[in-house]
Design a protein around this motif. Structure first.
Motif, PDB file in Angstrom:
ATOM      1  N   CYS A   1      -8.043   2.357  -1.221  1.00  0.00           N
ATOM      2  CA  CYS A   1      -6.632   2.508  -0.869  1.00  0.00           C
ATOM      3  C   CYS A   1      -5.784   2.424  -2.133  1.00  0.00           C
TER       4      CYS A   1
ATOM      5  N   ASP B   1      -1.390   0.306   8.272  1.00  0.00           N
ATOM      6  CA  ASP B   1      -0.672  -0.653   7.439  1.00  0.00           C
ATOM      7  C   ASP B   1       0.536  -1.195   8.195  1.00  0.00           C
TER       8      ASP B   1
ATOM      9  N   PHE C   1       0.847  -1.186   0.000  1.00  0.00           N
ATOM     10  CA  PHE C   1       0.000   0.000   0.000  1.00  0.00           C
ATOM     11  C   PHE C   1       0.885   1.239   0.000  1.00  0.00           C
TER      12      PHE C   1
ATOM     13  N   CYS D   1      -5.328   5.587   2.302  1.00  0.00           N
ATOM     14  CA  CYS D   1      -6.690   5.051   2.248  1.00  0.00           C
ATOM     15  C   CYS D   1      -7.669   6.169   2.570  1.00  0.00           C
TER      16      CYS D   1
END
Length: 122
Positions: A83, A57, A23, A32
């Motif tokens: 995200c 995360d 991510f 996100c």
């Protein structure tokens, strides 16, 4: 999310370790955003809006932790969040594992069965 009864709180873990991707951002600064309604056009909280959403995360374990709370409850089908994820081109066939850790109604009583969650890559 696909669930016809009201959800007041939801905790989800998204395991992405097998994807080889990551991510954007990390920890509490992961990229996100909530897609479910949060405030109405008059900047007032709706009874069915998401009052709290948290994303964290854990890059070491390859898990995104998500928590959402709604005082009035929400139901689906509904897109909850989005995200930014970077996936290597050679790993296109590998997906995420999504697990609902906890779900409760607006009075914080556990609900069952757990809501069905899914994702789509764009």
């Amino acid at each position: 999310i696909d669930y016809t009864w009201e959800i007041g709180a939801l905790q989800v873990e998204i395991d992405y370790l097998a994807t080889g991707g990551s991510f954007a951002g990390s920890g509490a600064f992961v990229a996100c955003e909530t897609l479910a309604p949060t405030i109405d056009d008059d900047d007032e909280w709706n009874d069915d809006s998401i009052g709290f959403a948290s994303f964290n995360d854990d890059e070491h374990d390859g898990v995104l932790h998500v928590a959402m709370v709604s005082l009035g409850g929400f139901s689906g089908p509904l897109d909850l969040f989005r995200c930014a994820f970077e996936l290597p081109e050679d790993r296109g066939g590998v997906g995420f594992t999504i697990e609902t850790i906890d779900a409760s109604d607006p009075e914080l009583a556990p609900i069952g069965p757990m809501p069905l969650l899914g994702y789509r890559m764009e």
